[in-house]
Design a protein around this motif. Structure first.
Motif, PDB file in Angstrom:
ATOM      1  N   LEU A 418       0.831  -0.923  -0.232  1.00  0.00           N
ATOM      2  CA  LEU A 418       0.478  -0.039   0.243  1.00  0.00           C
ATOM      3  C   LEU A 418       0.878   1.680   0.204  1.00  0.00           C
ATOM      4  CD1 LEU A 418      -2.703  -1.245   2.281  1.00  0.00           C
ATOM      5  CD2 LEU A 418      -2.842  -1.028   0.126  1.00  0.00           C
ATOM      6  N   ALA A 419       1.921   1.137   0.822  1.00  0.00           N
ATOM      7  CA  ALA A 419       2.606   2.379   0.672  1.00  0.00           C
ATOM      8  C   ALA A 419       3.684   2.803  -0.317  1.00  0.00           C
ATOM      9  CB  ALA A 419       4.123   2.371   1.776  1.00  0.00           C
ATOM     10  N   PRO A 420       2.859   4.110  -1.058  1.00  0.00           N
ATOM     11  CA  PRO A 420       3.656   4.937  -2.389  1.00  0.00           C
ATOM     12  C   PRO A 420       5.044   4.786  -1.458  1.00  0.00           C
ATOM     13  CG  PRO A 420       2.259   6.448  -0.823  1.00  0.00           C
ATOM     14  CD  PRO A 420       2.188   5.123  -0.063  1.00  0.00           C
ATOM     15  N   CYS A 421       5.318   5.437  -3.206  1.00  0.00           N
ATOM     16  CA  CYS A 421       6.858   6.071  -4.035  1.00  0.00           C
ATOM     17  C   CYS A 421       6.837   7.727  -2.686  1.00  0.00           C
ATOM     18  CB  CYS A 421       7.776   5.934  -5.004  1.00  0.00           C
ATOM     19  SG  CYS A 421       8.178   3.840  -4.540  1.00  0.00           S
ATOM     20  N   MET A 422       7.572   8.203  -2.395  1.00  0.00           N
ATOM     21  CA  MET A 422       7.635   9.959  -2.073  1.00  0.00           C
ATOM     22  C   MET A 422       8.096  10.404  -2.623  1.00  0.00           C
ATOM     23  SD  MET A 422       5.782   9.295   0.592  1.00  0.00           S
ATOM     24  CE  MET A 422       5.571  10.710   1.058  1.00  0.00           C
ATOM     25  N   VAL A 423       7.921  11.778  -2.969  1.00  0.00           N
ATOM     26  CA  VAL A 423       8.068  12.255  -4.099  1.00  0.00           C
ATOM     27  C   VAL A 423       8.558  13.842  -3.963  1.00  0.00           C
ATOM     28  CG1 VAL A 423       7.996  10.387  -6.229  1.00  0.00           C
ATOM     29  CG2 VAL A 423       6.544  12.666  -5.858  1.00  0.00           C
ATOM     30  N   ALA A 424       7.980  14.125  -2.951  1.00  0.00           N
ATOM     31  CA  ALA A 424       7.965  15.093  -2.080  1.00  0.00           C
ATOM     32  C   ALA A 424       9.617  16.675  -2.305  1.00  0.00           C
ATOM     33  CB  ALA A 424       8.097  15.745  -1.146  1.00  0.00           C
ATOM     34  N   PRO A 425       9.488  17.217  -2.669  1.00  0.00           N
ATOM     35  CA  PRO A 425      10.923  18.180  -3.005  1.00  0.00           C
ATOM     36  C   PRO A 425      11.566  17.734  -1.759  1.00  0.00           C
ATOM     37  CG  PRO A 425       8.577  20.088  -3.230  1.00  0.00           C
ATOM     38  CD  PRO A 425       8.288  18.899  -2.749  1.00  0.00           C
ATOM     39  N   PRO A 426      12.982  18.024  -2.042  1.00  0.00           N
ATOM     40  CA  PRO A 426      13.305  17.982  -4.111  1.00  0.00           C
ATOM     41  C   PRO A 426      13.746  17.308  -4.362  1.00  0.00           C
ATOM     42  CG  PRO A 426      15.468  17.724  -1.900  1.00  0.00           C
ATOM     43  CD  PRO A 426      14.373  17.451  -1.259  1.00  0.00           C
ATOM     44  N   TYR A 427      13.089  16.420  -4.647  1.00  0.00           N
ATOM     45  CA  TYR A 427      12.504  15.352  -5.376  1.00  0.00           C
ATOM     46  C   TYR A 427      12.181  16.422  -6.880  1.00  0.00           C
ATOM     47  CZ  TYR A 427      11.330  10.923  -8.333  1.00  0.00           C
ATOM     48  OH  TYR A 427      11.170  10.121  -9.071  1.00  0.00           O
ATOM     49  N   PRO A 428      13.023  15.743  -8.111  1.00  0.00           N
ATOM     50  CA  PRO A 428      12.433  16.757  -9.152  1.00  0.00           C
ATOM     51  C   PRO A 428      10.971  17.010  -9.775  1.00  0.00           C
ATOM     52  CG  PRO A 428      13.851  15.193  -9.923  1.00  0.00           C
ATOM     53  CD  PRO A 428      14.021  15.252  -8.253  1.00  0.00           C
ATOM     54  N   GLN A 429      10.361  17.716 -10.151  1.00  0.00           N
ATOM     55  CA  GLN A 429       9.152  17.697 -10.664  1.00  0.00           C
ATOM     56  C   GLN A 429       9.200  17.345 -12.081  1.00  0.00           C
ATOM     57  OE1 GLN A 429       6.063  17.647  -8.807  1.00  0.00           O
ATOM     58  NE2 GLN A 429       7.699  17.796  -7.439  1.00  0.00           N
ATOM     59  N   ALA A 450       0.988  19.997  -6.865  1.00  0.00           N
ATOM     60  CA  ALA A 450       2.490  19.078  -6.703  1.00  0.00           C
ATOM     61  C   ALA A 450       2.362  17.536  -6.832  1.00  0.00           C
ATOM     62  CB  ALA A 450       3.867  19.577  -5.969  1.00  0.00           C
ATOM     63  N   VAL A 451       2.626  17.417  -7.225  1.00  0.00           N
ATOM     64  CA  VAL A 451       2.538  15.480  -6.672  1.00  0.00           C
ATOM     65  C   VAL A 451       3.867  14.702  -5.825  1.00  0.00           C
ATOM     66  CG1 VAL A 451       3.399  12.919  -8.053  1.00  0.00           C
ATOM     67  CG2 VAL A 451       2.005  14.704  -9.468  1.00  0.00           C
ATOM     68  N   GLU A 452       3.099  14.330  -4.804  1.00  0.00           N
ATOM     69  CA  GLU A 452       3.827  14.303  -3.701  1.00  0.00           C
ATOM     70  C   GLU A 452       4.262  12.632  -3.391  1.00  0.00           C
ATOM     71  OE1 GLU A 452       1.699  15.238  -0.307  1.00  0.00           O
ATOM     72  OE2 GLU A 452       2.350  17.657  -0.384  1.00  0.00           O
ATOM     73  N   SER A 453       3.455  11.792  -3.687  1.00  0.00           N
ATOM     74  CA  SER A 453       4.307  10.655  -3.904  1.00  0.00           C
ATOM     75  C   SER A 453       3.119   9.824  -5.140  1.00  0.00           C
ATOM     76  CB  SER A 453       2.742   9.945  -2.596  1.00  0.00           C
ATOM     77  OG  SER A 453       2.016   9.943  -2.491  1.00  0.00           O
ATOM     78  N   ILE A 454       3.416   8.576  -5.248  1.00  0.00           N
ATOM     79  CA  ILE A 454       3.242   8.128  -6.506  1.00  0.00           C
ATOM     80  C   ILE A 454       3.482   6.343  -6.679  1.00  0.00           C
ATOM     81  CG2 ILE A 454       4.330   9.843  -8.461  1.00  0.00           C
ATOM     82  CD1 ILE A 454       6.671   8.010  -8.489  1.00  0.00           C
ATOM     83  N   PRO A 455       2.745   5.879  -7.723  1.00  0.00           N
ATOM     84  CA  PRO A 455       2.588   4.864  -7.335  1.00  0.00           C
ATOM     85  C   PRO A 455       3.501   4.053  -8.029  1.00  0.00           C
ATOM     86  CG  PRO A 455       0.811   4.839  -8.053  1.00  0.00           C
ATOM     87  CD  PRO A 455       0.822   6.391  -8.072  1.00  0.00           C
ATOM     88  N   ALA A 456       4.759   2.778  -7.780  1.00  0.00           N
ATOM     89  CA  ALA A 456       5.150   2.790  -8.617  1.00  0.00           C
ATOM     90  C   ALA A 456       5.396   0.704  -8.843  1.00  0.00           C
ATOM     91  CB  ALA A 456       6.791   3.197  -7.978  1.00  0.00           C
ATOM     92  N   LEU A 457       6.188   1.287  -9.942  1.00  0.00           N
ATOM     93  CA  LEU A 457       6.037  -1.007 -10.055  1.00  0.00           C
ATOM     94  C   LEU A 457       7.967  -1.092 -10.792  1.00  0.00           C
ATOM     95  CD1 LEU A 457       4.561  -3.203 -12.244  1.00  0.00           C
ATOM     96  CD2 LEU A 457       6.247  -3.462 -12.183  1.00  0.00           C
ATOM     97  N   GLY A 458       8.457  -1.839  -9.707  1.00  0.00           N
ATOM     98  CA  GLY A 458       9.643  -1.884  -9.951  1.00  0.00           C
ATOM     99  C   GLY A 458       9.220  -4.250 -10.345  1.00  0.00           C
TER     100      GLY A 458
END
Length: 520
Positions: A418-429, A450-458
């Motif tokens: 359930l936990a997303p990946c965090m992409v808050a600043p200073p992560y590039p937009q 601004a996008v703060e978190s995202i779903p991701a597949l790896g």
């Protein structure tokens, strides 16, 4: 240290590894700061796997990465080698001295505007618009949060980032940073270029003793050390340093897991290379594919993950990801996977070309950040099922069946978090304006936030694509005349050493021939 954590020690070797690592640790820090409800259970990922508790000489509790970081002279910018949490012992000694003092100061890089506000506040801007400041945790879960005035959000620009330490927002322990003074980060002279140069660094008694002391410091405080992860540059002499470090770990800590993440800046056809952006993508992929050995409950130990991917002489796996994982409004996970058709759900991140037409031997797949309500189909009773995936009762079953359909004979490990990946600043937009704050596709006009978190597949995959890639590399290196490269000669590399390495590379390539998969 929270009971039961299976600790991992991270080694971060090289300047591009520093970019990836800075994003990685910023993402871990943002996850620690993410506000949670008082009645919510602990998160799926255990931060104690990567972090350690400590105490400064003044009694302040600390929570810092379990990290040894090596880079070249001139790469720290305004970051102090001893970090900012612990007081400088040399300064204490100078204060105790009552005689005359002479101070020599080296000119520092300028501070990055806005970043110091983030560091001083030590928190994160939450979705409700409140800046939540973290205090040091007690090692038993995420840190408690308090409320303070929000500083101006910080989004670094390409021009403002010179080195990885310009945007690192995590405090490091004084034992973390190990600077290599023999080589320079900037300039044409004194560069760490060749494999043999990096390898020779850990042959120097003084440097070897320093690294061993740092290893012992971190390892001896671990209760259940599961292993080591090495983030290492591949395109310069840090490749040799990484190989020597892995050899040292195998000799001293036999039986522990060792996974090396070989890192290369992405190729750019136009303009300058952007390690800040490329490093962010790779850090997000790492944050996803490493989740199995960081789980709080039922983790896959690092050594077991490596064994699953590497068998019959195999030592290498490729990485792939989808960042962010696309989910349209009203879609479920079965809908999204069926929409892909026969295509794989991820994009290769390794330099092995398209996986089309190759044979996969084993894979580990992690999908994270989708709300539980999206995991399965919720069609009305009597509605024909579009695919077998829509009949699955859980999201875990959906993902497992999808992988089974794609690669019926492959050994697969699948995790759904359930936990997303965090992409808050200073992560590039880097994301489309048509995404929500949580990285989901939205209907209608762009939300503007601004996008703060995202779903991701790896995914990590052991496949026959490595037969071609490793074989091509061996053929290219056969053309190399080491006598034309001064840095190779200075490191003592001889033609016989290269010939031996090439033979080992050819033998490794043969382990990935099609048909070399599992035997039932």
């Amino acid at each position: 240290m929270a009971g039961g954590a299976r600790e991992v020690l991270t080694l971060q070797l090289g300047h591009f590894a520093g970019f990836v690592g800075a994003h990685w640790w910023n993402q871990q820090d943002a996850a620690l700061c993410a506000p949670t409800g008082a009645e919510e259970p602990p998160g799926e990922l255990c931060p104690d796997v990567l972090y350690r508790t400590g105490r400064t000489p003044h009694g302040q509790e600390t929570y810092t990465p379990r990290l040894i970081l090596m880079d070249l002279k001139g790469s720290l910018s305004s970051l102090k080698q001893e970090g900012g949490l612990y007081r400088d012992r040399q300064l204490d000694a100078a204060i105790a001295w009552q005689g005359k003092l002479t101070t020599h100061r080296e000119e520092l890089y300028p501070q990055i505007p806005g970043l110091q506000d983030l560091l001083s506040a030590e928190g994160v801007l939450s979705s409700d618009g409140i800046w939540r400041v973290k205090s040091i945790p007690n090692g038993k879960g995420p840190p408690p949060l308090t409320t303070a005035a929000a500083p101006k959000p910080f989004t670094p620009t390409e021009d403002s980032i010179r080195v990885w330490s310009d945007f690192l927002r995590v405090h490091l322990h004084p034992r973390s940073i190990c600077m290599i003074q023999k080589y320079n980060h900037d300039g044409e002279a004194g560069r760490l270029e060749a494999f043999g140069q990096g390898e020779s660094i850990l042959k120097e008694p003084r440097c070897l003793e320093d690294v061993e002391d740092r290893l012992h410091f971190y390892v001896e405080e671990c209760d259940h050390l599961q292993g080591f992860q090495i983030l290492c540059d591949l395109h310069n002499g840090f490749s040799g340093l990484g190989a020597k470090a892995a050899e040292l770990l195998r000799d001293e800590y036999s039986g522990r897991g060792i996974i090396t993440w070989g890192l290369l800046p992405g190729p750019y056809s136009r303009g300058p290379a952007l390690p800040f952006h490329c490093g962010a993508i790779l850090a997000t992929a790492l944050d996803t594919v490493t989740a199995p050995y960081r789980l709080r409950s039922s983790p896959v130990f690092m050594a077991h993950l490596a064994d699953m991917l590497n068998f019959s002489g195999k030592k290498v796996a490729t990485a792939a990801a989808t960042i962010p994982f696309p989910l349209a409004p009203g879609q479920s996970l079965p809908d999204a996977l069926v929409q892909l058709g026969g295509a794989a759900a991820w994009t290769p991140l390794s330099a092995c070309g398209s996986p089309s037409g190759t044979c996969c031997f084993a894979q580990s797949v992690v999908l994270r950040g989708l709300d539980r309500a999206c995991h399965t189909s919720h069609l009305a009773p009597g509605t024909p099922l579009p695919s077998p995936l829509h009949a699955c009762a859980t999201g875990e079953d959906v993902l497992a069946q999808y992988l089974q359909q794609q690669q019926p004979t492959v050994r697969s490990s699948a995790h759904l978090l359930l936990a997303p990946c965090m992409v808050a600043p200073p992560y590039p937009q880097l994301f489309s304006p048509g995404l929500s704050q949580h990285g989901l596709i939205v209907d209608g006009p762009p939300p503007g936030a601004a996008v703060e978190s995202i779903p991701a597949l790896g995914a990590l995959c052991s496949s026959s694509s490595l037969n071609r890639t490793l074989g091509d590399l061996a053929r290219e290196l056969t053309k190399l005349d080491v006598r034309r490269w001064a840095s190779f000669l200075a490191a003592g590399v001889e033609q016989g050493d290269l010939d031996e390495a090439l033979q080992e590379l050819r033998s490794l390539a043969q382990c990935y021939r099609s048909g070399g998969g599992l035997v039932d």
